[in-house]
Enzyme design. Structure first.
Site, mmCIF file in Angstrom:
data_model
loop_
_atom_site.group_PDB
_atom_site.id
_atom_site.type_symbol
_atom_site.label_atom_id
_atom_site.label_comp_id
_atom_site.label_asym_id
_atom_site.label_seq_id
_atom_site.Cartn_x
_atom_site.Cartn_y
_atom_site.Cartn_z
ATOM 1 N N HIS A 1 -28.630 -11.294 19.494
ATOM 2 C CA HIS A 1 -29.136 -11.537 20.855
ATOM 3 C C HIS A 1 -30.093 -12.737 20.854
ATOM 4 C CE1 HIS A 1 -28.631 -6.934 21.487
ATOM 5 N NE2 HIS A 1 -27.678 -7.534 22.177
ATOM 6 N N LYS B 1 -24.416 4.280 27.888
ATOM 7 C CA LYS B 1 -25.157 4.300 26.615
ATOM 8 C C LYS B 1 -26.443 5.103 26.720
ATOM 9 C CE LYS B 1 -23.604 -0.236 24.939
ATOM 10 N NZ LYS B 1 -24.019 -1.639 24.733
ATOM 11 N N ARG C 1 -18.625 -11.663 20.847
ATOM 12 C CA ARG C 1 -18.547 -11.529 19.388
ATOM 13 C C ARG C 1 -17.112 -11.614 18.885
ATOM 14 N NH1 ARG C 1 -22.002 -6.204 19.424
ATOM 15 N NH2 ARG C 1 -20.538 -6.025 21.139
ATOM 16 N N SER D 1 -26.461 -3.569 18.533
ATOM 17 C CA SER D 1 -27.624 -2.672 18.512
ATOM 18 C C SER D 1 -27.222 -1.308 17.963
ATOM 19 C CB SER D 1 -28.195 -2.522 19.925
ATOM 20 O OG SER D 1 -28.617 -3.765 20.412
HETATM 21 O O1 PNS Z 1 -25.632 -4.856 26.326
HETATM 22 P P1 PNS Z 1 -24.593 -4.163 27.175
HETATM 23 O O2 PNS Z 1 -24.791 -2.658 27.125
HETATM 24 O O3 PNS Z 1 -23.183 -4.564 26.830
HETATM 25 O O4 PNS Z 1 -24.861 -4.656 28.689
HETATM 26 C C1 PNS Z 1 -24.102 -4.151 29.764
HETATM 27 C C2 PNS Z 1 -24.856 -4.396 31.090
HETATM 28 C C3 PNS Z 1 -26.215 -3.716 31.049
HETATM 29 C C4 PNS Z 1 -25.030 -5.890 31.273
HETATM 30 C C5 PNS Z 1 -23.969 -3.793 32.243
HETATM 31 O O5 PNS Z 1 -23.772 -2.429 32.016
HETATM 32 C C6 PNS Z 1 -24.595 -4.043 33.607
HETATM 33 O O6 PNS Z 1 -24.462 -5.119 34.157
HETATM 34 N N1 PNS Z 1 -25.314 -3.022 34.135
HETATM 35 C C7 PNS Z 1 -25.986 -3.111 35.417
HETATM 36 C C8 PNS Z 1 -25.238 -2.373 36.511
HETATM 37 C C9 PNS Z 1 -24.101 -3.225 37.052
HETATM 38 O O7 PNS Z 1 -24.299 -4.256 37.652
HETATM 39 N N2 PNS Z 1 -22.861 -2.781 36.765
HETATM 40 C C10 PNS Z 1 -21.675 -3.471 37.190
HETATM 41 C C11 PNS Z 1 -21.223 -4.469 36.153
HETATM 42 S S1 PNS Z 1 -19.519 -4.738 36.337
#
Ligand code: PNS
Length: 168
Positions: free
Chosen positions: A17, A41, A90, A128
Site C-alpha cells: 500500500h 471483511k 497485484r 493485509s
Molecule cells: O482494500 P479493499 O478491501 O479491497 O477495499 C475495498 C473498498 C473499501 C475500496 C470497497 O469495498 C469500497 O469502495 N467500499 C465502500 C462502499 C462502496 O462504495 N461500495 C461500492 C463499491 S463498488
C-alpha cells in the site's frame, strides 16, 4: 488541482500500500488515502486506528491526507471534488473485481475515473490478510510492513488471540 483518492480497508497498511501511496503522490497534486468499509471483511484494527497507522507511515509525504468514511465511495469522492480513484493491481485475480468496482463507481458518479497502478513486483504476493495470518504465527514482518507499525500489529494480534482464548 488534481485530487485522487486511494480507497481501501488498510487493515493494516502494508509496504505494498505504501508503495502505491508514494507513487500516487508523485503523480497527483493531492492524494486522499481513505479507509472505507468493506462489508465482506472482518477487521483487526478499528477504522480510527488504521487511519493513525497510515498517518504515521505517510507523514513524510506533504500532499497526502488520510481520512475515514462510512459513505459510499462515489459519494465521498464527489464531496471531496476528486475525479480520480487510485487502485493498486497485484495480479489478474484482482482485475475482474476491480474493473467491476470501477464501472459501478463511474455509474454512480460519471465524472469519476479509476486509475490502476501495477503493484511493484516486490509486493505482488502481499495483502493485509496474509500479513495478519503471518503475525498470528509470529513470523518476522520486516519484509511486509512499514517498520513504524510492526509493533502495533504484533500487539493487536496478541490481544485478539487472548480475547478469543478467554471467550472459548
Ligand atoms: O482494500 P479493499 O478491501 O479491497 O477495499 C475495498 C473498498 C473499501 C475500496 C470497497 O469495498 C469500497 O469502495 N467500499 C465502500 C462502499 C462502496 O462504495 N461500495 C461500492 C463499491 S463498488
Amino acid at each position: 488541482m488534481r485530487i485522487a483518492i486511494y480507497p481501501g480497508s488498510f487493515d493494516p497498511v502494508t509496504l505494498g500500500h505504501l508503495n502505491i501511496i508514494k507513487r500516487a503522490s508523485a503523480i497527483f497534486d493531492k492524494v486522499i488515502v481513505c479507509v472505507l468499509v468493506n462489508s465482506g471483511k472482518k477487521g483487526l484494527f478499528e477504522p480510527e486506528e488504521r487511519v493513525e497507522l497510515i498517518r504515521r507511515v505517510a507523514s513524510g509525504l506533504a500532499n497526502v491526507e488520510v481520512d475515514y468514511s462510512t459513505e459510499l465511495l462515489a459519494s465521498y469522492a464527489k464531496k471531496k471534488k476528486a475525479k480520480v480513484l487510485v487502485k493498486g493491481l497485484r495480479a489478474m485475480s484482482d482485475y475482474e473485481q476491480e474493473v467491476q468496482m470501477a464501472i459501478i463507481n463511474s455509474k454512480l458518479y460519471p465524472n469519476l475515473d479509476t486509475v490502476f497502478l501495477p503493484s511493484s513486483p516486490k509486493y505482488t504476493y502481499l495483502s493485509s490478510s496474509v500479513v495478519k495470518e503471518m503475525a498470528r504465527y509470529g513470523v518476522d514482518l520486516t519484509d511486509f510492513l512499514p517498520r513504524e507499525i510492526i509493533k502495533d500489529v504484533k500487539l493487536k494480534t496478541e490481544t485478539e488471540e487472548k480475547q478469543e482464548g478467554a471467550a472459548e
